[in-house]
Design a protein around this motif. Structure first.
Motif, PDB file in Angstrom:
ATOM      1  N   ARG A 266      -2.352  31.689  33.588  1.00 21.75           N
ATOM      2  CA  ARG A 266      -2.017  32.751  34.559  1.00 21.75           C
ATOM      3  C   ARG A 266      -0.555  32.706  34.979  1.00 21.75           C
ATOM      4  O   ARG A 266       0.046  33.727  35.266  1.00 21.75           O
ATOM      5  CB  ARG A 266      -2.905  32.625  35.795  1.00 21.75           C
ATOM      6  CG  ARG A 266      -4.287  33.178  35.527  1.00 21.75           C
ATOM      7  CD  ARG A 266      -5.120  33.193  36.786  1.00 21.75           C
ATOM      8  NE  ARG A 266      -6.503  32.931  36.472  1.00 21.75           N
ATOM      9  CZ  ARG A 266      -7.404  32.531  37.354  1.00 21.75           C
ATOM     10  NH1 ARG A 266      -7.053  32.331  38.602  1.00 21.75           N
ATOM     11  NH2 ARG A 266      -8.652  32.321  36.978  1.00 21.75           N
ATOM     12  N   HIS A 267       0.009  31.507  35.073  1.00 24.01           N
ATOM     13  CA  HIS A 267       1.432  31.361  35.424  1.00 24.01           C
ATOM     14  C   HIS A 267       2.078  30.458  34.388  1.00 24.01           C
ATOM     15  O   HIS A 267       1.745  29.272  34.312  1.00 24.01           O
ATOM     16  CB  HIS A 267       1.591  30.722  36.810  1.00 24.01           C
ATOM     17  CG  HIS A 267       0.859  31.458  37.899  1.00 24.01           C
ATOM     18  ND1 HIS A 267       1.297  32.657  38.412  1.00 24.01           N
ATOM     19  CD2 HIS A 267      -0.303  31.172  38.548  1.00 24.01           C
ATOM     20  CE1 HIS A 267       0.452  33.069  39.348  1.00 24.01           C
ATOM     21  NE2 HIS A 267      -0.532  32.192  39.446  1.00 24.01           N
ATOM     22  N   MET A 268       2.998  31.002  33.609  1.00 28.10           N
ATOM     23  CA  MET A 268       3.606  30.192  32.555  1.00 28.10           C
ATOM     24  C   MET A 268       4.734  29.284  33.065  1.00 28.10           C
ATOM     25  O   MET A 268       5.441  28.666  32.281  1.00 28.10           O
ATOM     26  CB  MET A 268       4.135  31.093  31.426  1.00 28.10           C
ATOM     27  CG  MET A 268       3.071  31.568  30.447  1.00 28.10           C
ATOM     28  SD  MET A 268       2.005  30.256  29.780  1.00 28.10           S
ATOM     29  CE  MET A 268       3.147  29.456  28.647  1.00 28.10           C
ATOM     30  N   ASP A 269       4.903  29.215  34.372  1.00 30.86           N
ATOM     31  CA  ASP A 269       5.986  28.385  34.927  1.00 30.86           C
ATOM     32  C   ASP A 269       5.391  27.325  35.867  1.00 30.86           C
ATOM     33  O   ASP A 269       4.180  27.142  35.907  1.00 30.86           O
ATOM     34  CB  ASP A 269       6.949  29.267  35.718  1.00 30.86           C
ATOM     35  CG  ASP A 269       6.184  30.181  36.688  1.00 30.86           C
ATOM     36  OD1 ASP A 269       5.031  29.835  37.047  1.00 30.86           O
ATOM     37  OD2 ASP A 269       6.731  31.224  37.074  1.00 30.86           O
ATOM     38  N   HIS A 270       6.247  26.606  36.574  1.00 34.21           N
ATOM     39  CA  HIS A 270       5.768  25.666  37.590  1.00 34.21           C
ATOM     40  C   HIS A 270       6.179  26.177  38.975  1.00 34.21           C
ATOM     41  O   HIS A 270       6.732  25.439  39.792  1.00 34.21           O
ATOM     42  CB  HIS A 270       6.315  24.264  37.332  1.00 34.21           C
ATOM     43  CG  HIS A 270       5.749  23.652  36.081  1.00 34.21           C
ATOM     44  ND1 HIS A 270       6.509  23.345  34.988  1.00 34.21           N
ATOM     45  CD2 HIS A 270       4.479  23.318  35.759  1.00 34.21           C
ATOM     46  CE1 HIS A 270       5.726  22.845  34.036  1.00 34.21           C
ATOM     47  NE2 HIS A 270       4.490  22.804  34.474  1.00 34.21           N
ATOM     48  N   SER A 271       5.902  27.433  39.211  1.00 31.56           N
ATOM     49  CA  SER A 271       6.270  28.072  40.479  1.00 31.56           C
ATOM     50  C   SER A 271       5.302  27.661  41.597  1.00 31.56           C
ATOM     51  O   SER A 271       4.283  27.008  41.340  1.00 31.56           O
ATOM     52  CB  SER A 271       6.203  29.599  40.308  1.00 31.56           C
ATOM     53  OG  SER A 271       4.893  29.963  39.898  1.00 31.56           O
ATOM     54  N   THR A 272       5.626  28.044  42.815  1.00 29.03           N
ATOM     55  CA  THR A 272       4.752  27.766  43.950  1.00 29.03           C
ATOM     56  C   THR A 272       3.355  28.343  43.692  1.00 29.03           C
ATOM     57  O   THR A 272       2.350  27.696  43.979  1.00 29.03           O
ATOM     58  CB  THR A 272       5.332  28.400  45.232  1.00 29.03           C
ATOM     59  OG1 THR A 272       6.726  28.097  45.280  1.00 29.03           O
ATOM     60  CG2 THR A 272       4.651  27.872  46.473  1.00 29.03           C
ATOM     61  N   LYS A 273       3.328  29.559  43.145  1.00 30.71           N
ATOM     62  CA  LYS A 273       2.046  30.203  42.844  1.00 30.71           C
ATOM     63  C   LYS A 273       1.230  29.380  41.867  1.00 30.71           C
ATOM     64  O   LYS A 273       0.002  29.268  41.986  1.00 30.71           O
ATOM     65  CB  LYS A 273       2.286  31.597  42.255  1.00 30.71           C
ATOM     66  CG  LYS A 273       2.586  32.638  43.304  1.00 30.71           C
ATOM     67  CD  LYS A 273       2.276  34.026  42.757  1.00 30.71           C
ATOM     68  CE  LYS A 273       2.255  35.053  43.857  1.00 30.71           C
ATOM     69  NZ  LYS A 273       3.311  36.048  43.770  1.00 30.71           N
ATOM     70  N   PHE A 274       1.915  28.797  40.883  1.00 31.17           N
ATOM     71  CA  PHE A 274       1.231  27.956  39.902  1.00 31.17           C
ATOM     72  C   PHE A 274       0.569  26.762  40.599  1.00 31.17           C
ATOM     73  O   PHE A 274      -0.625  26.499  40.426  1.00 31.17           O
ATOM     74  CB  PHE A 274       2.221  27.482  38.823  1.00 31.17           C
ATOM     75  CG  PHE A 274       1.685  26.369  37.957  1.00 31.17           C
ATOM     76  CD1 PHE A 274       0.868  26.653  36.874  1.00 31.17           C
ATOM     77  CD2 PHE A 274       1.966  25.038  38.245  1.00 31.17           C
ATOM     78  CE1 PHE A 274       0.348  25.633  36.077  1.00 31.17           C
ATOM     79  CE2 PHE A 274       1.456  24.011  37.466  1.00 31.17           C
ATOM     80  CZ  PHE A 274       0.647  24.314  36.383  1.00 31.17           C
ATOM     81  N   TRP A 275       1.351  26.047  41.420  1.00 28.02           N
ATOM     82  CA  TRP A 275       0.817  24.845  42.072  1.00 28.02           C
ATOM     83  C   TRP A 275      -0.276  25.189  43.089  1.00 28.02           C
ATOM     84  O   TRP A 275      -1.201  24.407  43.307  1.00 28.02           O
ATOM     85  CB  TRP A 275       1.946  24.036  42.726  1.00 28.02           C
ATOM     86  CG  TRP A 275       2.807  23.367  41.697  1.00 28.02           C
ATOM     87  CD1 TRP A 275       4.118  23.618  41.434  1.00 28.02           C
ATOM     88  CD2 TRP A 275       2.402  22.345  40.759  1.00 28.02           C
ATOM     89  NE1 TRP A 275       4.557  22.829  40.401  1.00 28.02           N
ATOM     90  CE2 TRP A 275       3.531  22.038  39.966  1.00 28.02           C
ATOM     91  CE3 TRP A 275       1.204  21.661  40.502  1.00 28.02           C
ATOM     92  CZ2 TRP A 275       3.505  21.086  38.949  1.00 28.02           C
ATOM     93  CZ3 TRP A 275       1.172  20.709  39.483  1.00 28.02           C
ATOM     94  CH2 TRP A 275       2.304  20.436  38.732  1.00 28.02           C
ATOM     95  N   GLU A 276      -0.168  26.364  43.690  1.00 26.42           N
ATOM     96  CA  GLU A 276      -1.228  26.793  44.611  1.00 26.42           C
ATOM     97  C   GLU A 276      -2.543  27.000  43.854  1.00 26.42           C
ATOM     98  O   GLU A 276      -3.614  26.643  44.338  1.00 26.42           O
ATOM     99  CB  GLU A 276      -0.822  28.096  45.317  1.00 26.42           C
ATOM    100  CG  GLU A 276       0.101  27.850  46.505  1.00 26.42           C
ATOM    101  CD  GLU A 276       0.730  29.127  47.054  1.00 26.42           C
ATOM    102  OE1 GLU A 276       1.560  29.002  47.981  1.00 26.42           O
ATOM    103  OE2 GLU A 276       0.416  30.225  46.544  1.00 26.42           O
TER     104      GLU A 276
END
Ligand SMILES: [Zn+2]
Length: 228
Positions: free
Chosen positions: A189-199
């Motif tokens: 769903r998130h190809m990065d390590h953004s805040t949204k990813f960690w959430e």
């Protein structure tokens, strides 16, 4: 040099301007300019000896377990240690009987290869199902699960949703395996390590940080080398 931790070092000369030290688990390379004398190099190493010693101590602590494949030696699976036992005749070269690893004595010379193949087979058998369980429970979509052999990479996820998981994770506790699975599924769903990813990771696994830190600090233990 009178330092027991100091390994033999190799001097590699090239067209460079300054000296550099490269430290490995059990090796030391000195990169030096062509025109620098041996005495100058020795002085440099002597001046740096505390730094070298410190780095080597750190490296020696962080090296993966070296197995000798002797009877009773412990091997990891799902974070538990199981002893190795030699047997004379069994249909498989290496077998796990829920309490110990049974190795045909005549296959001892290739024990390292057999153990690696065994872990890979177990991973192939168990990881895809674990991924499927998480995916169906939390609604993730992925394409395939493959078992990878990259030395320091626990998992990866491609933009097309193909998940790779390292066979060495077979040696970790199940929670660590699950953390890597959740991490890679979250990348669908998130190809990065953004805040949204960690959430998202935290939604599925609220205490994921414990296992993330464990992998960073102890991940090297999941690898194993043969004593040579
Ligand atoms: Zn990631």
């Amino acid at each position: 040099m009178k330092n027991s931790l100091q390994p033999e070092f190799k001097v590699i000369r090239s067209n460079r301007k300054s000296l550099a030290i490269e430290l490995g688990h059990n090796s030391m390379k000195i990169r030096a300019p062509y025109q620098m004398s041996d005495a100058e190099i020795s002085r440099f190493i002597l001046a740096k000896k505390d730094w070298i010693r410190e780095k080597q101590l750190l490296l020696s602590k962080k090296s993966p377990p070296k197995h000798q494949f002797v009877e009773g030696e412990k091997f990891l699976m799902y974070g538990e240690e199981y002893p190795l036992k030699f047997v004379e005749k069994q249909p498989f070269a290496l077998k796990f009987d829920t309490k110990e690893f049974l190795l045909n004595s005549r296959d001892l010379h290739r024990a390292h290869i057999l153990f690696k193949a065994w872990y890979i087979n177990q991973a192939k058998f168990s990881f895809p199902k674990r991924v499927e369980d998480y995916a169906s429970k939390y609604g993730f979509k992925y394409k395939t699960v493959r078992i990878s052999d990259a030395a320091r990479r626990w998992g990866s996820c491609s933009s097309s949703g193909s998940i790779n998981l390292n066979w060495r994770l077979m040696r970790a506790i199940p929670e660590v395996i699950d953390y890597v699975i959740v991490h890679e599924l979250a990348h669908t769903r998130h190809m990065d390590h953004s805040t949204k990813f960690w959430e998202l990771v935290a939604d599925v696994m609220p205490n994921y940080k414990t296992y993330r830190i464990w992998l960073k600090e102890h991940g090297y233990m999941l690898d194993f080398l043969a004593e040579s």
